[in-house]
Design a protein around this motif. Structure first.
Motif, PDB file in Angstrom:
ATOM      1  N   ASP A  18      29.065  40.761  44.199  1.00  0.00           N
ATOM      2  CA  ASP A  18      29.346  41.517  45.286  1.00  0.00           C
ATOM      3  C   ASP A  18      30.166  41.139  45.988  1.00  0.00           C
ATOM      4  O   ASP A  18      31.135  40.965  46.955  1.00  0.00           O
ATOM      5  CB  ASP A  18      27.911  41.266  45.438  1.00  0.00           C
ATOM      6  CG  ASP A  18      26.613  42.594  45.031  1.00  0.00           C
ATOM      7  OD1 ASP A  18      27.100  43.224  44.434  1.00  0.00           O
ATOM      8  OD2 ASP A  18      25.684  42.180  45.293  1.00  0.00           O
ATOM      9  N   GLU A  19      30.689  39.170  46.400  1.00  0.00           N
ATOM     10  CA  GLU A  19      31.841  38.905  46.709  1.00  0.00           C
ATOM     11  C   GLU A  19      32.516  39.234  46.541  1.00  0.00           C
ATOM     12  O   GLU A  19      33.431  39.327  47.841  1.00  0.00           O
ATOM     13  CB  GLU A  19      31.265  37.632  46.358  1.00  0.00           C
ATOM     14  CG  GLU A  19      30.129  36.950  46.125  1.00  0.00           C
ATOM     15  CD  GLU A  19      29.202  37.382  45.341  1.00  0.00           C
ATOM     16  OE1 GLU A  19      29.147  37.914  44.219  1.00  0.00           O
ATOM     17  OE2 GLU A  19      27.387  36.680  46.012  1.00  0.00           O
ATOM     18  N   ASP A  22      33.213  42.567  48.945  1.00  0.00           N
ATOM     19  CA  ASP A  22      32.921  42.136  49.883  1.00  0.00           C
ATOM     20  C   ASP A  22      34.335  41.501  50.474  1.00  0.00           C
ATOM     21  O   ASP A  22      34.934  42.771  51.649  1.00  0.00           O
ATOM     22  CB  ASP A  22      31.972  41.193  50.362  1.00  0.00           C
ATOM     23  CG  ASP A  22      30.614  42.205  50.047  1.00  0.00           C
ATOM     24  OD1 ASP A  22      30.662  43.782  50.597  1.00  0.00           O
ATOM     25  OD2 ASP A  22      29.386  41.048  49.689  1.00  0.00           O
ATOM     26  N   ARG A  23      34.943  40.422  49.921  1.00  0.00           N
ATOM     27  CA  ARG A  23      35.979  39.627  50.246  1.00  0.00           C
ATOM     28  C   ARG A  23      37.663  40.564  49.860  1.00  0.00           C
ATOM     29  O   ARG A  23      38.040  41.273  51.338  1.00  0.00           O
ATOM     30  CB  ARG A  23      36.684  38.686  49.101  1.00  0.00           C
ATOM     31  CG  ARG A  23      37.973  37.909  49.380  1.00  0.00           C
ATOM     32  CD  ARG A  23      38.192  37.017  48.660  1.00  0.00           C
ATOM     33  NE  ARG A  23      38.144  37.347  46.965  1.00  0.00           N
ATOM     34  CZ  ARG A  23      39.241  37.638  46.625  1.00  0.00           C
ATOM     35  NH1 ARG A  23      40.388  38.208  47.378  1.00  0.00           N
ATOM     36  NH2 ARG A  23      39.566  37.851  45.369  1.00  0.00           N
TER      37      ARG A  23
END
Length: 92
Positions: A18-19, A22-23
Motif C-alpha cells: 500500500d505504501e 501511495d508513493r
C-alpha cells in the motif's frame, strides 16, 4: 485496497505494498518532467527512421537455409536478411 500478499511483485521483484502504491500515485499526480524521462526497453532503432515490416514468402528450402545461416552467424533471421539486402543492393 486488496491484501498486499495477493499482489504480484513489480517487474524487478519489489513487493507491491500500500505504501508503494501511495508513493507512486503521489509521484504521478505531481507530474513528470518529460525532458528527464528516459526511454526504457523496446527495440533498438534501425537506421535513421522507424523501420517498416515487409512480409516475404520463402519456400521451405530457402527458409531452412536462412535459419541455418542465422545459427551459424550467431544472429537472427532478420539480421541475415538485412545484411543480404544491403550487400545485394550495395547500400550502407
Amino acid at each position: 485496497m486488496t491484501d498486499s500478499s495477493e499482489r504480484a511483485p513489480t517487474s524487478n521483484g519489489v513487493p507491491v505494498t500500500d505504501e508503494l502504491v501511495d508513493r507512486l500515485a503521489a509521484e504521478a499526480e505531481a507530474g513528470y518532467d518529460v525532458a528527464e524521462l528516459r526511454r526504457r526497453g523496446g527495440r533498438r532503432p534501425l537506421g535513421s527512421a522507424p523501420a517498416d515490416v515487409v512480409p516475404v514468402r520463402l519456400d521451405p528450402e530457402l527458409r531452412a537455409a536462412l535459419a541455418a545461416r542465422a545459427v551459424a552467424d550467431h544472429t537472427n533471421t532478420s539480421d541475415v536478411i538485412r545484411q543480404a539486402l544491403r550487400a545485394w543492393l550495395d547500400v550502407a
